[in-house]
Write a protein that holds these residues in place. Structure first.
Motif, PDB file in Angstrom:
ATOM      1  N   PRO A  12     -54.566   7.997 -37.388  1.00 58.97           N
ATOM      2  CA  PRO A  12     -53.996   8.811 -38.460  1.00 58.97           C
ATOM      3  C   PRO A  12     -52.640   9.403 -38.091  1.00 58.97           C
ATOM      4  O   PRO A  12     -51.783   9.583 -38.960  1.00 58.97           O
ATOM      5  CB  PRO A  12     -55.041   9.914 -38.662  1.00 58.97           C
ATOM      6  N   ALA A  13     -52.421   9.698 -36.790  1.00 55.46           N
ATOM      7  CA  ALA A  13     -51.132  10.241 -36.374  1.00 55.46           C
ATOM      8  C   ALA A  13     -50.017   9.237 -36.610  1.00 55.46           C
ATOM      9  O   ALA A  13     -48.941   9.580 -37.129  1.00 55.46           O
ATOM     10  CB  ALA A  13     -51.189  10.644 -34.900  1.00 55.46           C
ATOM     11  N   LEU A  14     -50.252   7.995 -36.249  1.00 52.39           N
ATOM     12  CA  LEU A  14     -49.234   6.956 -36.431  1.00 52.39           C
ATOM     13  C   LEU A  14     -49.030   6.640 -37.908  1.00 52.39           C
ATOM     14  O   LEU A  14     -47.901   6.383 -38.348  1.00 52.39           O
ATOM     15  CB  LEU A  14     -49.631   5.706 -35.651  1.00 52.39           C
ATOM     16  N   PHE A  41     -41.745  16.596 -39.353  1.00 50.93           N
ATOM     17  CA  PHE A  41     -42.455  17.800 -38.915  1.00 50.93           C
ATOM     18  C   PHE A  41     -43.837  17.881 -39.560  1.00 50.93           C
ATOM     19  O   PHE A  41     -44.804  18.338 -38.934  1.00 50.93           O
ATOM     20  CB  PHE A  41     -41.644  19.051 -39.239  1.00 50.93           C
ATOM     21  N   VAL A  42     -43.920  17.446 -40.813  1.00 46.96           N
ATOM     22  CA  VAL A  42     -45.219  17.442 -41.491  1.00 46.96           C
ATOM     23  C   VAL A  42     -46.166  16.475 -40.796  1.00 46.96           C
ATOM     24  O   VAL A  42     -47.342  16.779 -40.570  1.00 46.96           O
ATOM     25  CB  VAL A  42     -45.058  17.070 -42.977  1.00 46.96           C
ATOM     26  N   ALA A  43     -45.659  15.303 -40.438  1.00 53.87           N
ATOM     27  CA  ALA A  43     -46.487  14.307 -39.750  1.00 53.87           C
ATOM     28  C   ALA A  43     -46.959  14.827 -38.396  1.00 53.87           C
ATOM     29  O   ALA A  43     -48.121  14.654 -38.014  1.00 53.87           O
ATOM     30  CB  ALA A  43     -45.703  13.003 -39.576  1.00 53.87           C
ATOM     31  N   VAL A  44     -46.055  15.482 -37.669  1.00 52.21           N
ATOM     32  CA  VAL A  44     -46.417  16.005 -36.353  1.00 52.21           C
ATOM     33  C   VAL A  44     -47.459  17.117 -36.489  1.00 52.21           C
ATOM     34  O   VAL A  44     -48.446  17.163 -35.736  1.00 52.21           O
ATOM     35  CB  VAL A  44     -45.162  16.532 -35.629  1.00 52.21           C
ATOM     36  N   GLY A  45     -47.255  18.013 -37.444  1.00 53.44           N
ATOM     37  CA  GLY A  45     -48.215  19.089 -37.654  1.00 53.44           C
ATOM     38  C   GLY A  45     -49.576  18.556 -38.041  1.00 53.44           C
ATOM     39  O   GLY A  45     -50.613  19.040 -37.547  1.00 53.44           O
ATOM     40  N   PHE A  46     -49.606  17.561 -38.911  1.00 55.96           N
ATOM     41  CA  PHE A  46     -50.886  16.960 -39.300  1.00 55.96           C
ATOM     42  C   PHE A  46     -51.566  16.322 -38.103  1.00 55.96           C
ATOM     43  O   PHE A  46     -52.777  16.493 -37.893  1.00 55.96           O
ATOM     44  CB  PHE A  46     -50.652  15.910 -40.383  1.00 55.96           C
ATOM     45  N   ALA A  47     -50.814  15.569 -37.312  1.00 50.97           N
ATOM     46  CA  ALA A  47     -51.393  14.873 -36.161  1.00 50.97           C
ATOM     47  C   ALA A  47     -51.983  15.856 -35.158  1.00 50.97           C
ATOM     48  O   ALA A  47     -53.070  15.630 -34.609  1.00 50.97           O
ATOM     49  CB  ALA A  47     -50.340  14.003 -35.486  1.00 50.97           C
ATOM     50  N   ALA A  48     -51.282  16.970 -34.903  1.00 56.74           N
ATOM     51  CA  ALA A  48     -51.786  17.963 -33.960  1.00 56.74           C
ATOM     52  C   ALA A  48     -53.031  18.653 -34.495  1.00 56.74           C
ATOM     53  O   ALA A  48     -53.985  18.906 -33.745  1.00 56.74           O
ATOM     54  CB  ALA A  48     -50.698  18.993 -33.661  1.00 56.74           C
ATOM     55  N   ALA A  49     -53.034  18.968 -35.797  1.00 56.43           N
ATOM     56  CA  ALA A  49     -54.203  19.616 -36.385  1.00 56.43           C
ATOM     57  C   ALA A  49     -55.394  18.665 -36.422  1.00 56.43           C
ATOM     58  O   ALA A  49     -56.544  19.082 -36.269  1.00 56.43           O
ATOM     59  CB  ALA A  49     -53.875  20.118 -37.788  1.00 56.43           C
ATOM     60  N   TRP A  50     -55.121  17.374 -36.607  1.00 61.14           N
ATOM     61  CA  TRP A  50     -56.193  16.387 -36.713  1.00 61.14           C
ATOM     62  C   TRP A  50     -56.783  16.041 -35.349  1.00 61.14           C
ATOM     63  O   TRP A  50     -57.996  16.094 -35.151  1.00 61.14           O
ATOM     64  CB  TRP A  50     -55.663  15.122 -37.373  1.00 61.14           C
ATOM     65  N   GLY A  51     -55.925  15.691 -34.400  1.00 58.05           N
ATOM     66  CA  GLY A  51     -56.434  15.167 -33.139  1.00 58.05           C
ATOM     67  C   GLY A  51     -56.130  15.977 -31.908  1.00 58.05           C
ATOM     68  O   GLY A  51     -56.607  15.660 -30.816  1.00 58.05           O
ATOM     69  N   GLY A  52     -55.291  17.021 -32.033  1.00 55.02           N
ATOM     70  CA  GLY A  52     -54.980  17.836 -30.870  1.00 55.02           C
ATOM     71  C   GLY A  52     -53.655  17.479 -30.236  1.00 55.02           C
ATOM     72  O   GLY A  52     -52.775  16.847 -30.835  1.00 55.02           O
ATOM     73  N   ARG A  53     -53.515  17.872 -28.971  1.00 59.46           N
ATOM     74  CA  ARG A  53     -52.237  17.768 -28.275  1.00 59.46           C
ATOM     75  C   ARG A  53     -51.768  16.321 -28.127  1.00 59.46           C
ATOM     76  O   ARG A  53     -50.601  16.014 -28.390  1.00 59.46           O
ATOM     77  CB  ARG A  53     -52.353  18.416 -26.893  1.00 59.46           C
ATOM     78  N   GLY A  54     -52.647  15.418 -27.686  1.00 58.02           N
ATOM     79  CA  GLY A  54     -52.244  14.032 -27.463  1.00 58.02           C
ATOM     80  C   GLY A  54     -51.708  13.353 -28.710  1.00 58.02           C
ATOM     81  O   GLY A  54     -50.565  12.865 -28.715  1.00 58.02           O
ATOM     82  N   PRO A  55     -52.482  13.295 -29.795  1.00 65.46           N
ATOM     83  CA  PRO A  55     -51.966  12.693 -31.027  1.00 65.46           C
ATOM     84  C   PRO A  55     -50.739  13.407 -31.572  1.00 65.46           C
ATOM     85  O   PRO A  55     -49.846  12.766 -32.132  1.00 65.46           O
ATOM     86  CB  PRO A  55     -53.153  12.807 -31.992  1.00 65.46           C
TER      87      PRO A  55
END
Length: 224
Positions: A12-14, A41-55
């Motif tokens: 989902p992050a990618l 920035f929206v994509a990065v925020g979503f990825a962090a909220a979804w999968g944490g630090r790594g994603p």
């Protein structure tokens, strides 16, 4: 071979980065060369909220790579100047900081949920009836024994004033008895129930009970 867990976290992050790239390309006629990273920035925020630090960090660096490698060199997203390359560096730093902030919040919420689950498990294992409230005396939890005695299902009792669910009266006169929990909340002390007190259940049953109420405090001493 990519594991299912990694695919679930990073996939989902990618995808979010790809969508952010597409949206930025669509906005190019209006934004021109300005704000090249606004959608990422929206994509990065979503990825962090979804999968944490790594994603989240993966999305941040993938966003930078997408801008450098996938944008049309002749188009509005090309990073041809020193200022644009400096902007890319600032984006990576800011996006990384955003990831760390969101991940820290995510971990704190997970710890709070785990603590709450531990509390509920503990309450469920106690043989006595246990009711917890917030500082405004509204019910936040009750165990199975309390459900049976009050005849209030947990789902119906949550958020209700304590004296609506925990109704106690004097055994002799039938007059309402002082609620020890309200005194515990107002004075911050452990309070026992007066003798010869009965609990009036929702289904009209009457139970003779013994009771005590105690304040629960945060680490700083404030009432929880």
């Amino acid at each position: 071979m990519v594991s299912h867990a990694a695919l679930r976290a990073y996939g989902p992050a990618l995808v979010a980065v790809v969508l952010a790239l597409g949206l930025r390309q669509l906005l190019a006629p209006w934004l021109g060369r300005g704000y090249p990273f606004v959608t990422y920035f929206v994509a990065v925020g979503f990825a962090a909220a979804w999968g944490g630090r790594g994603p989240g960090l993966c999305a941040a660096f993938a966003s930078a790579a997408a801008t450098l490698l996938l944008a049309d060199p002749a188009g509005s997203l090309a990073l041809a100047t020193r200022e644009e390359r400096f902007g890319l560096l600032i984006f990576v730093l800011a996006a990384s900081a955003l990831v760390l902030l969101i991940d820290s919040r995510r971990r704190a919420v997970a710890r709070a949920l785990a603590h709450g689950e531990l509390l509920r498990t503990t309450l469920a294992s106690i043989g006595d009836a246990v009711i917890t409230t917030d500082a405004q005396a509204r019910i936040t939890d009750l165990n199975a024994v309390a459900e049976q005695l009050t005849a209030w299902p947990r789902v119906d009792a949550l958020g209700r004033p304590l004296d609506e669910v925990f109704r106690i009266v004097d055994e002799q006169s039938g007059a309402p008895a002082p609620n020890p929990a309200l005194r515990a909340l107002s004075e911050g002390v452990i309070v026992g129930l007066a003798n010869h007190t009965r609990l009036l259940a929702r289904d009209r049953r009457v139970w003779p009970i013994d009771d005590s109420a105690a304040p629960i405090r945060r680490a700083d001493g404030s009432l929880l």
